[in-house]
Design an enzyme around this catalytic site. Structure first.
Site, PDB file in Angstrom:
ATOM      1  N   GLY A   8       7.333   4.560   2.614  1.00 28.12           N
ATOM      2  CA  GLY A   8       6.982   3.492   3.561  1.00 28.12           C
ATOM      3  C   GLY A   8       7.800   3.614   4.839  1.00 28.12           C
ATOM      4  N   GLY A  11       6.790   2.000   8.270  1.00 18.61           N
ATOM      5  CA  GLY A  11       6.596   0.559   8.322  1.00 18.61           C
ATOM      6  C   GLY A  11       7.652  -0.150   9.154  1.00 18.61           C
ATOM      7  N   GLN A  12       7.582  -1.491   9.137  1.00 15.01           N
ATOM      8  CA  GLN A  12       8.483  -2.295   9.983  1.00 15.01           C
ATOM      9  C   GLN A  12       9.947  -1.992   9.673  1.00 15.01           C
ATOM     10  OE1 GLN A  12       8.577  -6.537   9.237  1.00 15.01           O
ATOM     11  NE2 GLN A  12       9.539  -6.971  11.204  1.00 15.01           N
ATOM     12  N   ARG A  36       0.416   7.012   5.845  1.00 15.68           N
ATOM     13  CA  ARG A  36      -0.255   7.129   7.154  1.00 15.68           C
ATOM     14  C   ARG A  36       0.065   8.465   7.820  1.00 15.68           C
ATOM     15  NH1 ARG A  36       1.608   2.174  10.598  1.00 15.68           N
ATOM     16  NH2 ARG A  36       3.004   1.433   8.971  1.00 15.68           N
ATOM     17  N   ASP A  52       0.896   9.433  -1.084  1.00 11.20           N
ATOM     18  CA  ASP A  52       0.659   8.115  -1.687  1.00 11.20           C
ATOM     19  C   ASP A  52       1.704   7.917  -2.792  1.00 11.20           C
ATOM     20  OD1 ASP A  52      -0.348   5.945  -3.202  1.00 11.20           O
ATOM     21  OD2 ASP A  52      -2.416   6.459  -2.683  1.00 11.20           O
ATOM     22  N   TYR A 142       1.686 -10.479  -4.493  1.00 17.89           N
ATOM     23  CA  TYR A 142       2.859  -9.795  -3.921  1.00 17.89           C
ATOM     24  C   TYR A 142       4.141 -10.298  -4.607  1.00 17.89           C
ATOM     25  CZ  TYR A 142       6.381  -8.874  -0.210  1.00 17.89           C
ATOM     26  OH  TYR A 142       7.497  -8.486   0.505  1.00 17.89           O
ATOM     27  N   LYS A 146       6.978  -8.489  -6.972  1.00 14.02           N
ATOM     28  CA  LYS A 146       8.409  -8.494  -6.634  1.00 14.02           C
ATOM     29  C   LYS A 146       9.242  -8.917  -7.849  1.00 14.02           C
ATOM     30  CE  LYS A 146       8.242  -6.782  -2.609  1.00 14.02           C
ATOM     31  NZ  LYS A 146       8.697  -5.394  -2.463  1.00 14.02           N
TER      32      LYS A 146
END
Ligand code: NAD
Ligand code: AKB
Length: 314
Positions: A8, A11-12, A36, A52, A142, A146
């Protein structure tokens, strides 16, 4: 940590964590992965794999070929997007984490970081100063992933001696990469709209108080936990973590001090119900005692820095 892989990574959080880890450990020692195509100019010098996290065989090959010893596993589907397709959210978040943990054992990796979230909490909590050992009854898929992710991380630590660590991040605010479909995204979008259009329509109601944190604090907390002596850690995959808490109206008020023409309006949608089930403030005393966690940025400093950085960028 000698050789680190990040999932990831585009990502942010991953996009900024990658740069800080490279600064501390050397760029050649940080390997980035995401599903991505790579499209972030600041990360173009890193070794990058499109993979992935559900593809265990490909992950294993990348880990072996690069002699990786630690993983920051950030690939996930966040709360609001997760509610649009809960089964897909479970698939990516749980099977991704299970692959990373199993590979951690198979390849004898030294440390694995898997973040949790304030979304782990839910109905029945004390929303003020939510304690470390609060009831966990998440209201989103989600959040379910978690809680399960924390539990399986702690289980692998106890059962197999794998050094898994994790933080229950609050909503993260940052200026470099847009957030990926969460309930706290308003606190980033608001800055873009304030600078571009001098107005913002909030999808949370004006008094929806949530725990929040600025990205530099998030990166520091993550690296501090990973560098802490395991002997000092009373928790593993589930540390409460806090900085500040505010509602959309508080953020708007601070933004108006810098952009006086700014106007906010409110049109709460399905994300308000998610926010209603989350804590308002968090008791993170375990983190503060065990590895001396301290946040630096308050709401005023966040607004100043965000507006400064985004005004130049936009
Ligand atoms: P993000 O959505 O910005 O980034 C996640 C990245 O994972 C994306 O780049 C995406 O392309 C990638 N990804 C999605 N599915 C994938 C797959 N199947 N295989 C490989 N990569 C895939 O999320 P973020 O905000 O950077 O969050 C990182 C972690 O921190 C997540 O575990 C998230 O739950 C947690 N977290 C974030 C926040 C926050 O406010 N940003 C708060 C609490 C917890
Ligand atoms: C989200 O809103 O889904 C995330 C989080 C708090 O986990 N930002």
């Amino acid at each position: 940590m000698k050789k680190i892989l990040i999932t990831g990574a585009l990502g942010q959080i991953g996009s900024e964590l990658s740069l800080e880890l490279a600064r501390r450990y050397g760029r050649d020692n940080i390997i980035l992965t995401d599903i991505r195509e790579e499209a972030i100019p600041a990360l173009s010098d890193f070794k990058y794999y499109k993979v992935d996290v559900r593809d265990k065989a490909s992950l294993k090959e990348i880990l072996e070929n690069n002699k990786i010893d630690s993983i920051f596993h950030l690939a996930a589907i966040l709360s609001a997007n997760g509610e649009k397709n809960p089964q897909f959210c479970w698939d990516v978040n749980m099977n991704g984490s299970l692959n990373i943990l199993d590979l951690g054992i198979e390849l004898k990796l030294s440390k694995i970081f898997i973040p949790s979230s304030i979304a782990a909490f839910g109905d029945g909590i004390d929303v003020k100063n939510t304690i470390q050992d609060s009831v966990l009854r998440p209201s989103t898929m989600y959040g379910v992933t978690k809680v399960a992710g924390e539990s399986i991380g702690n289980y692998y630590f106890e059962k197999f001696g794998l050094d898994v660590r994790g933080l229950r991040y609050p909503g993260i605010i940052s200026s470099e990469t847009l957030p990926g479909g969460g309930t706290t995204d308003y606190a980033v979008e608001i800055f873009y709209e304030a600078i571009k259009n001098k107005k913002y329509e909030s999808f949370l109601k004006e008094d929806a108080v949530l725990p929040m944190m600025y990205m530099p604090d998030c990166i520091n907390a993550t690296i501090q936990l990973m560098e802490a002596d395991v002997k000092n850690l009373r928790r593993h995959a589930d540390y409460n973590l806090a900085a500040i808490s505010f509602a959309p109206k508080d953020l708007a008020q601070e933004i108006k001090k810098i952009i006086p023409e700014f106007e906010i309006s409110y049109k709460p949608d399905y994300r308000q119900e998610i926010a209603d089930s989350w804590p308002q403030t968090i008791d993170d005393s375990y983190a503060r005692k065990d590895w001396a966690w301290e946040h630096e940025f308050g709401i005023e400093a966040i607004c100043k820095d965000m507006i400064d950085k985004l005004s130049k960028k936009l």
